[in-house]
Design an enzyme around this catalytic site. Sequence first.
Site, PDB file in Angstrom:
ATOM      1  N   PRO A   9      36.502  39.511  37.045  1.00  0.00           N
ATOM      2  CA  PRO A   9      35.761  38.817  35.987  1.00  0.00           C
ATOM      3  C   PRO A   9      36.354  37.439  35.702  1.00  0.00           C
ATOM      4  O   PRO A   9      35.686  36.563  35.160  1.00  0.00           O
ATOM      5  CB  PRO A   9      35.919  39.740  34.774  1.00  0.00           C
ATOM      6  CG  PRO A   9      36.425  41.027  35.290  1.00  0.00           C
ATOM      7  CD  PRO A   9      37.101  40.750  36.589  1.00  0.00           C
ATOM      8  N   GLU A  25      43.338  47.294  35.365  1.00  0.00           N
ATOM      9  CA  GLU A  25      43.372  45.940  34.783  1.00  0.00           C
ATOM     10  C   GLU A  25      43.489  44.875  35.867  1.00  0.00           C
ATOM     11  O   GLU A  25      43.667  43.700  35.573  1.00  0.00           O
ATOM     12  CB  GLU A  25      44.570  45.829  33.826  1.00  0.00           C
ATOM     13  CG  GLU A  25      44.481  46.752  32.623  1.00  0.00           C
ATOM     14  CD  GLU A  25      43.159  46.615  31.903  1.00  0.00           C
ATOM     15  OE1 GLU A  25      42.479  47.638  31.705  1.00  0.00           O
ATOM     16  OE2 GLU A  25      42.778  45.473  31.566  1.00  0.00           O
ATOM     17  N   ASP A  62      14.250  30.765  49.216  1.00  0.00           N
ATOM     18  CA  ASP A  62      14.800  31.581  48.122  1.00  0.00           C
ATOM     19  C   ASP A  62      15.054  30.756  46.866  1.00  0.00           C
ATOM     20  O   ASP A  62      15.220  29.536  46.939  1.00  0.00           O
ATOM     21  CB  ASP A  62      16.158  32.154  48.556  1.00  0.00           C
ATOM     22  CG  ASP A  62      16.012  33.333  49.495  1.00  0.00           C
ATOM     23  OD1 ASP A  62      14.910  33.897  49.561  1.00  0.00           O
ATOM     24  OD2 ASP A  62      16.998  33.665  50.159  1.00  0.00           O
TER      25      ASP A  62
HETATM   26  N1  LIG Z   1      39.245  44.939  39.219  1.00  0.00           N
HETATM   27  C1  LIG Z   1      38.037  44.600  38.650  1.00  0.00           C
HETATM   28  C2  LIG Z   1      37.717  45.072  37.395  1.00  0.00           C
HETATM   29  C3  LIG Z   1      36.518  44.706  36.797  1.00  0.00           C
HETATM   30  C4  LIG Z   1      35.618  43.883  37.478  1.00  0.00           C
HETATM   31  N2  LIG Z   1      34.389  43.407  37.044  1.00  0.00           N
HETATM   32  C5  LIG Z   1      33.798  42.619  37.909  1.00  0.00           C
HETATM   33  S1  LIG Z   1      34.701  42.426  39.347  1.00  0.00           S
HETATM   34  C6  LIG Z   1      35.963  43.423  38.749  1.00  0.00           C
HETATM   35  C7  LIG Z   1      37.165  43.778  39.359  1.00  0.00           C
END
Ligand SMILES: Nc1ccc2ncsc2c1
Length: 252
Positions: A95, A122, A179
Amino acid sequence: MRIDVITIFPEYLQPLRAALLGKAVERGLINLGVHDLRDWTHDVHRAVDDAPYGGGPGMVMKPQVWGEALDAVAPQAEGDEPGTKPRPRLVVPTPAGRPFTQRCAQEYAAEEHLIFACGRYEGIDQRVIDDAARRMPVDEVSVGDYVLVGGEAAVLVIVEAFARLLPGVLGNPTSAAQDSFSTALDGLLEGPSYTRPEVWRDLSVPEVLLSGNHALVDRWRRDQALVRTFHRRPDLVDRLPEDALDERDRAL
Ligand SMILES: Nc1ccc2ncsc2c1
């Protein structure tokens, strides 16, 4: 193209062997390897995470396990003549990454070897990314402003987005050229589409699409794309060519 995915849930990546992408793998357009991260653990519990330094909630994925996995999947063989093997690009969905866009998909479609690291919990100890960056390009990418449980679903999205651009994957390669976000559309969103019947539940197909006048149809489609983009994605407006703004005023 070679794609390697490292994950603690290999079964999550099965969709890469289904449908259009599965056909591309069967035909050898894509050489796919999915690896269980726990294969590089050495303890009885096959542990891949530990508590975060500095405290805080959740767990962090251990650097030792990831380091061995990446060494195995992207071996830096001693004495390798430079350029003899395609240097892989490591992609880490997170994220906290830079936005994954159609332009990224086009970049990835030009790569010879992509490795995807699926984090969970995490995330992955940052030293894994820093160590890998010593010997290959590393992208930390986000598929949107929301948080998933892990990177696997993001990998499915990213792989589909670039694999469909590979020669021979799509039945009709010209469809990708029109697209949303494509150069042909100046980065605009695609407008609405219609097919038979002409009237469905008292809803009619726009007359212009039945006219047979290709110039009028093209103009109508462009106007629809402009209006849709300006209403739904005003953030894309500043990237449009100047004359598209004038078109917008005419179309609105
Ligand atoms: N490790 C991890 C945790 C949450 C997440 N959300 C989108 S990619 C991702 C990757």
